[in-house]
Enzyme design. Structure first.
Site, short mmCIF file in Angstrom:
data_model
loop_
_atom_site.label_atom_id
_atom_site.label_comp_id
_atom_site.label_asym_id
_atom_site.label_seq_id
_atom_site.Cartn_x
_atom_site.Cartn_y
_atom_site.Cartn_z
CG ASP A 161 23.98 37.29 45.42
OD1 ASP A 161 23.48 36.51 44.28
OD2 ASP A 161 23.46 37.38 46.02
CB SER B 172 16.00 35.65 59.86
OG SER B 172 16.90 36.49 59.77
CE LYS C 50 11.27 38.28 61.04
NZ LYS C 50 12.88 38.88 60.65
#
Length: 723
Positions: free
Chosen positions: A500, A489, A514
């Site tokens: 990224d 999460s 998740k």
């Protein structure tokens, strides 16, 4: 006449004449059995079928509407879904296919295609008929098991070449009652054999198994309407995704207590796993986490209060197991569990945990540092461990300027490490199951200038982008983020953003996956937890199902086939949306191959890694076993081989530390119990992975000290000169 009644008449397990025969047999067995090892029996009684209520029917209609019109997944109620609900419901009620026969399934199949239309309109009787039939079959099986034990476990033959499947979830249904009797004799033989090899005598085994089956039988007789409704609704809601579920009024109360963090207990998140209660994850800083023995995917068999006999909880409702485990602070609760690594559900271990309140300060981020040397030059690497993404909302709302939160604490720890002159930073997110979303957003902001951190898409395809608006940067140097399968999460949002932005390398194992957001909505009867949106990285890929793939992988003991989003039925798939504009601070593609090469070279010669890999291979070999022998000699040989392997690995690890080897498996297990009781000890794998994260950081620094820095070359040179 209901389906259950039609099938029951065919087999008539509860006729008075048959009960009388059972009583006579029981009396004869008690008189003839050797003194001291006979099993007592529960007086047969009539099962009272449960029936749906008007409130449940109304709740069913509301649930069906919410699922069709507000769930993230666009899924209608069709004939195919009806069949899938039928299969899921039977799997929930009889996952190991040990209660129903092929004849039962054939008779029940008449409603297979009709459940969908019934669920739309609140017609619950077909689901309740199935539930009542399964409860009756459970009672028959448990009575058969108790009778077999009463006959005397000494009569069981362990010299044959029989074997038994360890997992029957994909097995064919036994065709009839006779075949099911034979299967249950095998199940009992397996349980007896496991306990005999564990050193128990027949008297203790008889008492243990009798207590187990009597406890389950008692629960079967006490079935309630709410049990059937919750099981049926969860088979239904689970078609949309595994995180969408119905909470009964009682379960809703427990859910709200857990969310308020006011619960005193062991600090473990539990869920129903067919007839077992399974550990999903441990709360960082909680009693179970600190005690060290309870692990994710362990299944709870029994619960014992201090000074009392264990209570078998197989087949119990989740809320009642939670109530039994919950208790006053500083009291001890003892759990008997089937370990996640066990190859046989009869192989259990006992864990005593001191109940306490989960304290916020024990979930807080912490720091350490490690020194490395490369070609005569020393590097200091800071390590910050973040167990969860937390925030003290009460203190924040009260205006306390010193309220605790992940981001505030990590900012302070970074400042302290920078004062110590660290050259690089490792953020440890292993076993971090997530937490406050805004903290993940803010934490990313400590390492970037400004920009997006995560995208959230709802069922209407509307995308919300969370941004870091704060241009201040707490740390501008090279970064490594450690993850494992239990990183979920909010952890995945942070690790994905760092990857990224090119702000650092992700090292470890694939995360949980998740990537969905749930909301809890009130019903007229209970609550519905429903998935309403998904998380996406700034690069456009979802964290759902796939998680975050590390740049450099380090294997783990955790079984990816049992833990993780992609191990769950009907999990929402991975997909991709448009990327949002974001800075790319550093491109690792030019040096990642060299970093991996150095990492592989270290591991090829590192005895600690070699032992870890041996242990992983051994565990995988055990997981691949699909059956066990019921022959005493063969089983004993199998167990001795397993124990020799465990002992060899443990003693090799002790040899590395210059410690004396264990003389036996019993000595090893006694030492492990003592280690678990000592809260000051740490797991060898954790230290090993942290050190490797530091080694990778040292490699980065040696290759290019500007690596992953967000400064321009001119700014970096000026900063280096100022130092």
């Amino acid at each position: 006449m209901t389906i259950a009644e039609k099938i029951s008449i065919r087999r008539a397990p509860f006729k008075a004449g048959r009960v009388g025969v059972c009583k006579a047999l029981t009396l004869a067995l008690l008189l003839s059995a050797p003194f001291g090892i006979q099993a007592k029996t529960i007086e047969p009684e009539a099962y009272v079928p449960v029936a749906p209520t008007i409130d449940q029917a109304r709740a069913n209609i509301l649930i069906a509407r919410q699922l069709q019109f507000t769930h993230f997944r666009d899924l209608g109620i069709s004939d195919k879904l009806s069949g899938d609900v039928f299969d899921a419901y039977l799997n929930y009620l009889d996952s190991q296919r040990v209660y129903l026969t092929g004849n039962d399934i054939e008779a029940l199949s008449t409603v297979r295609s009709r459940l969908g239309s019934a669920l739309k309109t609140g017609q619950l009787q077909p689901g309740f008929d199935i539930y009542n039939l399964v409860q009756k079959r459970i009672i028959e099986r448990l009575q058969f098991a108790l009778k077999t034990i009463n006959d005397g476990i000494g009569k069981l033959d362990f010299s044959t070449n029989e074997s038994i499947l360890l997992d029957r979830s994909d097995a064919e249904w036994e065709p009839d009652e006779k075949a099911l009797d034979e299967l249950w004799v095998k199940r009992i033989k397996n349980a007896v054999l496991a306990q005999r090899l564990d050193g128990s005598d027949d008297e203790a085994i008889t008492e243990s198994l009798t207590r187990r089956y009597e406890g389950q039988l008692k629960r079967a007789y006490q079935a309630r309407s709410e049990d059937a409704f919750q099981a049926y609704m969860n088979a239904f809601t689970g078609m949309w995704d595994p995180h969408t579920s119905y909470f009964s009024p009682r379960t809703s109360e427990n859910f709200n207590i857990n969310m308020s963090l006011s619960l005193e207990g062991i600090g473990a998140v539990l869920q129903a796993d067919n007839e077992y209660t399974k550990v999903v994850r441990l709360v960082p800083g909680g009693p179970a986490s600190k005690q060290g023995q309870l692990q994710p995917a362990d299944r709870i068999v029994s619960v014992a209060q201090e000074g009392e006999k264990p209570v078998n909880v197989i087949g119990w409702r989740l809320d009642e197991v939670v109530d039994l485990i919950r208790g006053p602070r500083n009291s001890v609760v003892t759990l008997e569990v089937v370990p996640a690594s066990a190859t046989d559900e009869t192989l259990t271990k006992t864990i005593a945990i001191n109940r306490d309140e989960v304290k916020l300060e024990e979930q807080s981020a912490s720091k350490d540092s490690i020194e490395f040397e490369r070609n005569g030059k020393k590097y200091t690497v800071g390590v910050i461990t973040i167990p969860t993404f937390y925030a003290d909302f009460r203190a924040m709302q009260a205006g306390d300027p010193n309220y605790k939160s992940t981001t505030r604490d990590v900012r302070k720890l970074i400042a302290e490490l920078q004062q110590d002159g660290v050259d690089g930073l490792v953020i440890d997110l292993r076993n971090n199951g997530g937490g406050a979303l805004h903290e993940a957003n803010d934490l990313v902001g400590l390492f970037i200038d400004t920009g997006p951190t995560v995208q959230i898409r709802n069922s209407s395809n509307e995308v919300q982008v969370l941004n870091d608006e704060d241009a201040s940067i707490a740390y501008d140097g090279p970064l490594v983020v450690l993850t494992n399968r239990m990183s979920a999460s909010a952890s995945e949002i942070f690790a994905g953003a760092i990857q990224d932005y090119g702000r650092g390398l992700v090292v470890g194992s694939q995360t949980f996956g998740k990537g969905t957001v749930q909301a809890v909505r009130p019903l007229n009867h209970g609550q519905l937890k429903i998935t309403q949106s998904k998380f996406y990285r700034v690069s456009g890929g979802s964290t759902q199902h796939k998680g975050v793939i590390p740049d450099i992988e380090i294997p783990s003991r955790i079984d990816k086939n049992r833990i993780g989003e992609d191990a769950l039925d009907h999990a929402l798939p991975w997909d991709q949306i448009d990327a949002v504009p974001h800075t790319r601070y550093f491109d690792f593609s030019g040096i990642i191959d060299e970093l991996r090469k150095r990492h592989d070279a270290r591991f090829a010669t590192n005895p600690e890694f070699s032992l870890l890999q041996q242990e992983i291979d051994f565990l995988e070999e055990q997981r691949q076993r699909d059956s066990v022998s019921l022959n005493l000699d063969e089983r004993k040989t199998e167990q001795e081989q397993i124990e020799r392997t465990r002992l060899t690995i443990a003693n090799a690890r002790r040899e590395l530390r210059g410690e004396a080897p264990f003389e036996s498996v019993e000595a090893l297990e006694e030492w492990q119990d003592l280690q678990a009781a000592d809260l000051g000890t740490t797991d060898e794998e954790l230290d090993f992975v942290i050190r490797e994260g530091g080694n990778i950081m040292a490699d980065m620094l040696e290759m290019d000290s500007r690596m992953a820095s967000i400064l321009s070359p001119q700014q970096f040179a000026a900063q280096a000169e100022a130092r």
